[in-house]
Scaffold this active site. Structure first.
Site, PDB file in Angstrom:
ATOM      1  N   LYS A   1      -2.133  -1.657  -3.806  1.00  0.00           N
ATOM      2  CA  LYS A   1      -2.999  -0.481  -3.784  1.00  0.00           C
ATOM      3  C   LYS A   1      -2.180   0.795  -3.830  1.00  0.00           C
ATOM      4  O   LYS A   1      -1.222   0.890  -3.063  1.00  0.00           O
ATOM      5  CB  LYS A   1      -3.816  -0.523  -2.493  1.00  0.00           C
TER       6      LYS A   1
ATOM      7  N   LYS B   1       0.850  -1.183   0.000  1.00  0.00           N
ATOM      8  CA  LYS B   1       0.000   0.000   0.000  1.00  0.00           C
ATOM      9  C   LYS B   1       0.888   1.235   0.000  1.00  0.00           C
ATOM     10  O   LYS B   1       1.661   1.462   0.926  1.00  0.00           O
ATOM     11  CB  LYS B   1      -0.920  -0.004   1.213  1.00  0.00           C
TER      12      LYS B   1
HETATM   13  C1  PBG Z   1      -7.002   3.600   5.256  1.00  0.00           C
HETATM   14  C2  PBG Z   1      -7.475   3.516   3.864  1.00  0.00           C
HETATM   15  C3  PBG Z   1      -7.333   4.478   2.860  1.00  0.00           C
HETATM   16  C4  PBG Z   1      -7.962   3.961   1.737  1.00  0.00           C
HETATM   17  C5  PBG Z   1      -8.465   2.725   2.068  1.00  0.00           C
HETATM   18  N1  PBG Z   1      -8.125   2.444   3.387  1.00  0.00           N
HETATM   19  C6  PBG Z   1      -6.774   5.838   2.891  1.00  0.00           C
HETATM   20  C7  PBG Z   1      -5.392   6.095   3.255  1.00  0.00           C
HETATM   21  O1  PBG Z   1      -4.590   5.177   3.464  1.00  0.00           O
HETATM   22  O2  PBG Z   1      -5.061   7.268   3.359  1.00  0.00           O
HETATM   23  C8  PBG Z   1      -8.060   4.639   0.407  1.00  0.00           C
HETATM   24  C9  PBG Z   1      -9.063   4.085  -0.514  1.00  0.00           C
HETATM   25  C10 PBG Z   1      -9.369   4.951  -1.664  1.00  0.00           C
HETATM   26  O3  PBG Z   1      -8.733   5.994  -1.891  1.00  0.00           O
HETATM   27  O4  PBG Z   1     -10.289   4.590  -2.404  1.00  0.00           O
HETATM   28  N2  PBG Z   1      -7.919   3.018   6.151  1.00  0.00           N
END
Ligand code: PBG
Length: 327
Positions: A248, A196
């Site tokens: 992601k 991520k």
């Molecule tokens: C954190 C989380 C995020 C997203 C999913 N889970 C945001 C981040 O890490 O700042 C982003 C998902 C998206 O942008 O569609 N719980």
């Protein structure tokens, strides 16, 4: 000049041939819809994500029925609480919005699809970080793991079948797996958001969950420059007992996705994030691209790069199109 002997165009001459020669197909069953449920409020639209709602429990119930009818594989739930604090108490409270919504939706839909939950503190903390803070303000990895253990228990108890660990703390998969196992939740599965990245493409999501974050997440999320490190994170999560690993965002990280798919012996998923959604919606609204074709191509490309399943805000609409096309 001789004419070419090898003619790849042959397989492109008719729709029927193209269909038969197609390497990848997207199927509704491999799509997962992320959903936002807001505490104590009516459903309301998210400006930066046209067509996506912050649901009330009631509208979420209707949406999950619609999702099951469309034949998608699952939903991924995010909670938007009314009150936040330093340790994200709402995340572990059985009466917290995410746990209440999980119970309601599992109750509504049974196992017609897989109800999954986001396991991260950022929606529940007043500072907006994915973990708890140490006295000097940095995100405390090991103290956060204790919160994740409790959160995992709360979510499994509420009926979540698959916990989406998105916080990017070291050791989070092993910690959650151990807590689930010693509490009789051996069958609750873990989806590790392994690779991520600290991405600008989460922008609209911050509105979707009314994020309070100041600053960024670069001390825990990956540097967008690093592919090798993404593969390493996936390997660590496999070794810690993850059931599924994820990359992601998706669209900008297809090389990472392909590399993880090549090494993984467990399913690999990808999350097409809010900014990927917003860009296509915005360009389509201007008439600059063909919306349906762009949506279909974007998800197909994620599948082609190696994702077995895709989290996408278009899951239900895309599933509906796919059904039409097969009929
Ligand atoms: C954190 C989380 C995020 C997203 C999913 N889970 C945001 C981040 O890490 O700042 C982003 C998902 C998206 O942008 O569609 N719980």
């Amino acid at each position: 000049m001789t004419n070419p002997v090898i003619r790849p165009r042959r397989l492109r001459t008719s729709g029927a041939l193209r269909s038969l020669a197609s390497e990848i197909r997207v199927h509704p069953a491999e799509l997962v819809l992320p959903m936002f449920v807001r505490e104590g409020a009516d459903a309301r639209p998210i400006t930066s994500m046209p067509g996506v709602m912050q649901h009330s429990i009631d509208s979420a119930r209707r949406a999950v029925v619609e999702a099951a009818e469309a034949g998608i594989g699952g939903i991924m739930l995010f909670g938007v609480p009314e009150v936040r604090d330093a340790i994200g108490t709402g995340a572990t409270d059985p009466k917290g919005i995410l746990n209440v919504a999980t119970r309601a939706l599992v109750d509504e839909i049974g196992d017609a699809l897989v109800v999954q939950t986001d396991l991260c503190l950022d929606e529940f903390t007043d500072h907006g970080h994915c973990g708890v803070l140490a006295a000097d303000g940095h995100v405390d990895n090991d103290a956060t793991l204790e919160r994740y253990r409790d959160m995992a228990l709360a979510q499994a108890t509420a009926g979540s079948a698959l916990l989406g660990l998105s916080g990017m703390m070291d050791g989070q998969v092993a910690a959650v797996r151990e807590t689930l196992d010693v509490n009789g939740f051996e069958d609750t599965a873990v989806l590790a958001y392994s690779a991520k990245y600290a991405s600008a493409f989460y922008g609209p999501f911050r509105e979707a969950v009314a994020s309070t974050l100041v600053g960024d997440r670069r001390t825990y999320q990956l540097d967008p420059a690093n592919r090798r490190e993404g593969v390493r994170e996936a390997q660590l999560d496999i070794d810690e007992g993850a059931d599924i690993v994820m990359v992601k965002p998706a669209g900008g990280y297809l090389d990472v996705l392909a590399a993880v798919a090549a090494m993984s012996n467990i399913p690999v998923w990808a999350y097409q994030v809010s900014g990927e959604y917003a860009m296509i919606e915005a360009a389509a609204a201007q008439g600059w691209i063909d919306r349906r074709r762009a949506v279909e191509e974007s998800v197909l490309s994620i599948r082609r790069a190696g994702a077995d399943a895709v989290l996408t805000y278009w899951a239900v609409e895309l599933a509906t199109w796919l059904k039409e096309e097969r009929a």
